[in-house]
Design a protein around this motif. Structure first.
Motif, PDB file in Angstrom:
ATOM      1  N   VAL A  11       9.747  48.668  49.144  1.00  0.00           N
ATOM      2  CA  VAL A  11       9.012  48.156  47.987  1.00  0.00           C
ATOM      3  C   VAL A  11       9.970  47.835  46.843  1.00  0.00           C
ATOM      4  N   CYS A  12      10.882  48.760  46.535  1.00  0.00           N
ATOM      5  CA  CYS A  12      11.834  48.529  45.442  1.00  0.00           C
ATOM      6  C   CYS A  12      12.812  47.409  45.786  1.00  0.00           C
ATOM      7  N   ALA A  13      13.307  47.404  47.017  1.00  0.00           N
ATOM      8  CA  ALA A  13      14.278  46.388  47.411  1.00  0.00           C
ATOM      9  C   ALA A  13      13.658  44.994  47.418  1.00  0.00           C
ATOM     10  N   SER A  14      12.437  44.883  47.943  1.00  0.00           N
ATOM     11  CA  SER A  14      11.795  43.573  47.990  1.00  0.00           C
ATOM     12  C   SER A  14      11.437  43.086  46.596  1.00  0.00           C
ATOM     13  N   ALA A  15      11.130  44.015  45.683  1.00  0.00           N
ATOM     14  CA  ALA A  15      10.852  43.615  44.301  1.00  0.00           C
ATOM     15  C   ALA A  15      12.085  42.953  43.690  1.00  0.00           C
ATOM     16  N   LEU A  16      13.256  43.522  43.917  1.00  0.00           N
ATOM     17  CA  LEU A  16      14.492  42.930  43.397  1.00  0.00           C
ATOM     18  C   LEU A  16      14.805  41.618  44.104  1.00  0.00           C
ATOM     19  N   GLY A  17      14.640  41.603  45.425  1.00  0.00           N
ATOM     20  CA  GLY A  17      14.991  40.409  46.190  1.00  0.00           C
ATOM     21  C   GLY A  17      14.059  39.235  45.967  1.00  0.00           C
ATOM     22  N   ARG A  18      12.807  39.508  45.550  1.00  0.00           N
ATOM     23  CA  ARG A  18      11.853  38.419  45.344  1.00  0.00           C
ATOM     24  C   ARG A  18      11.767  37.973  43.887  1.00  0.00           C
TER      25      ARG A  18
ATOM     26  N   ALA B 279      14.448  34.584  52.922  1.00  0.00           N
ATOM     27  CA  ALA B 279      13.000  34.578  52.708  1.00  0.00           C
ATOM     28  C   ALA B 279      12.439  35.928  53.145  1.00  0.00           C
ATOM     29  N   ILE B 280      12.470  36.894  52.235  1.00  0.00           N
ATOM     30  CA  ILE B 280      11.996  38.229  52.608  1.00  0.00           C
ATOM     31  C   ILE B 280      10.513  38.408  52.311  1.00  0.00           C
ATOM     32  N   GLU B 281       9.854  37.372  51.752  1.00  0.00           N
ATOM     33  CA  GLU B 281       8.434  37.508  51.430  1.00  0.00           C
ATOM     34  C   GLU B 281       7.619  37.838  52.682  1.00  0.00           C
ATOM     35  N   GLY B 282       7.850  37.084  53.760  1.00  0.00           N
ATOM     36  CA  GLY B 282       7.102  37.324  54.994  1.00  0.00           C
ATOM     37  C   GLY B 282       7.422  38.663  55.618  1.00  0.00           C
ATOM     38  N   SER B 283       8.700  39.039  55.605  1.00  0.00           N
ATOM     39  CA  SER B 283       9.097  40.327  56.183  1.00  0.00           C
ATOM     40  C   SER B 283       8.511  41.489  55.398  1.00  0.00           C
ATOM     41  N   SER B 284       8.488  41.358  54.070  1.00  0.00           N
ATOM     42  CA  SER B 284       7.916  42.419  53.247  1.00  0.00           C
ATOM     43  C   SER B 284       6.440  42.581  53.529  1.00  0.00           C
ATOM     44  N   ARG B 285       5.739  41.464  53.652  1.00  0.00           N
ATOM     45  CA  ARG B 285       4.303  41.514  53.940  1.00  0.00           C
ATOM     46  C   ARG B 285       4.042  42.061  55.340  1.00  0.00           C
TER      47      ARG B 285
ATOM     48  N   TYR C 240      -1.263  44.163  46.615  1.00  0.00           N
ATOM     49  CA  TYR C 240      -0.031  44.436  45.860  1.00  0.00           C
ATOM     50  C   TYR C 240       0.992  43.331  46.065  1.00  0.00           C
ATOM     51  N   GLU C 241       1.141  42.857  47.307  1.00  0.00           N
ATOM     52  CA  GLU C 241       2.087  41.774  47.568  1.00  0.00           C
ATOM     53  C   GLU C 241       1.743  40.550  46.736  1.00  0.00           C
ATOM     54  N   ALA C 242       0.454  40.205  46.673  1.00  0.00           N
ATOM     55  CA  ALA C 242       0.032  39.040  45.899  1.00  0.00           C
ATOM     56  C   ALA C 242       0.282  39.255  44.404  1.00  0.00           C
ATOM     57  N   ILE C 243      -0.047  40.445  43.920  1.00  0.00           N
ATOM     58  CA  ILE C 243       0.129  40.736  42.502  1.00  0.00           C
ATOM     59  C   ILE C 243       1.612  40.731  42.131  1.00  0.00           C
ATOM     60  N   SER C 244       2.452  41.307  42.982  1.00  0.00           N
ATOM     61  CA  SER C 244       3.882  41.351  42.671  1.00  0.00           C
ATOM     62  C   SER C 244       4.473  39.954  42.647  1.00  0.00           C
ATOM     63  N   LEU C 245       4.069  39.097  43.586  1.00  0.00           N
ATOM     64  CA  LEU C 245       4.555  37.718  43.566  1.00  0.00           C
ATOM     65  C   LEU C 245       4.137  37.016  42.284  1.00  0.00           C
ATOM     66  N   GLU C 246       2.881  37.239  41.867  1.00  0.00           N
ATOM     67  CA  GLU C 246       2.405  36.626  40.628  1.00  0.00           C
ATOM     68  C   GLU C 246       3.217  37.128  39.435  1.00  0.00           C
ATOM     69  N   THR C 247       3.574  38.419  39.449  1.00  0.00           N
ATOM     70  CA  THR C 247       4.389  38.973  38.375  1.00  0.00           C
ATOM     71  C   THR C 247       5.764  38.326  38.343  1.00  0.00           C
TER      72      THR C 247
ATOM     73  N   ALA D 162      20.205  35.328  39.287  1.00  0.00           N
ATOM     74  CA  ALA D 162      19.202  35.147  40.341  1.00  0.00           C
ATOM     75  C   ALA D 162      19.819  35.365  41.722  1.00  0.00           C
ATOM     76  N   ALA D 163      20.999  34.799  41.936  1.00  0.00           N
ATOM     77  CA  ALA D 163      21.661  34.954  43.231  1.00  0.00           C
ATOM     78  C   ALA D 163      22.027  36.408  43.493  1.00  0.00           C
ATOM     79  N   ALA D 164      22.507  37.104  42.453  1.00  0.00           N
ATOM     80  CA  ALA D 164      22.871  38.515  42.628  1.00  0.00           C
ATOM     81  C   ALA D 164      21.659  39.355  42.993  1.00  0.00           C
ATOM     82  N   ALA D 165      20.525  39.096  42.340  1.00  0.00           N
ATOM     83  CA  ALA D 165      19.304  39.841  42.670  1.00  0.00           C
ATOM     84  C   ALA D 165      18.866  39.540  44.094  1.00  0.00           C
ATOM     85  N   GLU D 166      18.961  38.278  44.498  1.00  0.00           N
ATOM     86  CA  GLU D 166      18.597  37.889  45.861  1.00  0.00           C
ATOM     87  C   GLU D 166      19.470  38.596  46.888  1.00  0.00           C
ATOM     88  N   ILE D 167      20.772  38.612  46.630  1.00  0.00           N
ATOM     89  CA  ILE D 167      21.723  39.180  47.588  1.00  0.00           C
ATOM     90  C   ILE D 167      21.571  40.694  47.679  1.00  0.00           C
TER      91      ILE D 167
END
Length: 419
Positions: free
Chosen positions: A21-28, A123-129, A148-155, A181-186
């Motif tokens: 949850v924490c990692a995908s929040a940073l990566g997305r 593209a970690i959105e699908g993997s996270s879901r 939660y996935e939908a709300i976090s993406l909206e955030t 942005a790239a650093a957060a993604e990586i």
């Protein structure tokens, strides 16, 4: 089945969920930040909106195409190794993009590098879901997880563009936003790929493949050949179309009313209302039947956006804000329905690919909606973006005609796939 606040807490505190949850929040976080960061960077570095728009569009095309290809690979090979390879490739290409922009190389070269950087953007959105099917049982808790996935993406769509603009305008170097942005993604993607839950899922997928179990749908189009998933993707496309027209139209309406800065405030409030309404909607979703939610939610959303366009020539931002907030309450419920639709229409072993198809449809819809709104506003004035809302009602009608395909869809698990 509705989800309660207890279900949200139980889903997010499930064993093994904290790390992903924490990692995908940073990566997305960069999902809506990267393209604007590139656009503003090129504009500041080269002084051309045309070149900036072209480079940003090239990046988005790469992201949309990369989501589908990556989704299929992640379903077949497991998330860990492909995501780590993508992180390495993305690091090289985004560095190349910065160098190309700084060196002011020929535009075709910059476009090519931006396209490749988009293709390799993890593209970690699908993997996270998809990971939630391993972490929580089916029922209200899983529905809460998808909400939660939908709300976090909206955030992230709220925070990302604002952060990009601040970093470009408030720091000495306009490339700062892209680097952040790239650093957060990586960092976020690498962290996500190495969490125990993701590594466990990857090992299970590899074990299934080594034992001869076939995973995923074959053919060029893969899982999108399923009629039920096509309906979900159509709903996502229509949703993106209406959102894209509204985003451009509201800015035009604010300028027409003599308060251009109010457009950004209205869009931010729109997203905040969406997040809050999404939490409440999860407690008592309507319609209860999922296959009826697609036409009902998109139809209501499209009608409200059409109304927004029709009231824009009046010049009253207060009236526009009232209608706009009503429309915003239907944003997250639709994204949540799309996520639940993936579970109902796609096989479990193709969940990542299926979800990425749905996200890609939304990205394409937003792009088309923004282009349509730009043309219609130029021709018809601030009321022009009502055209996008009207087209959304047409898509809602098509969803109503196709609703039974989603209702009948099943997700059988291939023999031997369970572990």
């Amino acid at each position: 089945m509705p989800a309660s606040l207890i279900d949200y807490r139980a889903a997010l505190s499930s064993p093994g969920a904290a790390g992903p949850v924490c990692a995908s929040a940073l990566g997305r976080l960069p999902i809506a930040m990267q393209s604007l960061a590139v656009l503003l960077y090129v504009r500041e570095a080269q002084g051309s909106y045309a070149a900036a728009g072209a480079v940003s569009a090239s990046l988005l095309v790469g992201v949309a195409a990369g989501m589908v290809v990556q989704g299929r690979l992640l379903d077949r090979l497991g998330p860990t190794r492909p995501l780590l390879l993508l992180v390495a490739a993305y690091l090289v290409l985004v560095t190349g993009l910065v160098v190309a922009i700084e060196a002011a190389v020929a535009l075709p070269v910059v476009l090519a590098v931006a396209l490749l950087a988009g293709l390799t953007t993890p593209a970690i959105e699908g993997s996270s879901r998809a990971l939630w099917s391993d972490l929580v049982p089916a029922g209200p808790r899983r529905e809460a997880a998808y909400t939660y996935e939908a709300i976090s993406l909206e955030t992230f769509f709220i925070l990302g563009p604002a952060l990009a603009a601040v970093l470009v305008l408030m720091t000495p170097w306009p490339g700062t936003a892209l680097v952040v942005a790239a650093a957060a993604e990586i960092v976020g993607t690498a962290w996500f790929a190495l969490t125990r839950a993701v590594r466990r899922r990857s090992a299970r997928i590899r074990a299934a493949r080594s034992s001869g179990v076939r995973t995923g749908d074959g053919g060029l189009l893969g899982v999108i050949r399923r009629p039920g998933l096509q309906t979900v993707a159509l709903a996502s496309l229509g949703f993106g179309l209406v959102v894209g027209t509204a985003e451009v139209g509201v800015l035009a309406a604010a300028a027409f009313a003599g308060a251009p800065a109010a457009g950004g405030v209205l869009l931010s409030g729109w997203s905040v209302v969406s997040v809050l309404a999404g939490v409440l909607y999860g407690l008592r979703p309507w319609p209860r039947s999922l296959h009826l939610r697609f036409p009902a939610l998109l139809g209501g959303f499209a009608l409200l956006v059409t109304t927004m366009g029709l009231v824009s020539p009046i010049g009253s931002l207060a009236l526009l804000a009232v209608v706009m907030m009503l429309a915003g309450a239907l944003i997250t419920p639709q994204v949540t329905a799309h996520s639940l639709g993936v579970e109902q229409t796609a096989p479990t072993d193709s969940a990542t690919e299926a979800f990425n198809w749905v996200v890609t449809a939304a990205v394409l819809g937003v792009s088309a909606g923004q282009s349509l709104a730009g043309v219609s506003v130029e021709l018809l004035g601030p009321a022009g973006y009502a055209v996008g809302g009207a087209l959304g009602t047409v898509v809602a009608g098509l969803l109503w005609l196709r609703r039974h395909g989603v209702a009948r869809a099943t997700t059988p698990v291939p023999a031997g796939a369970r572990t």
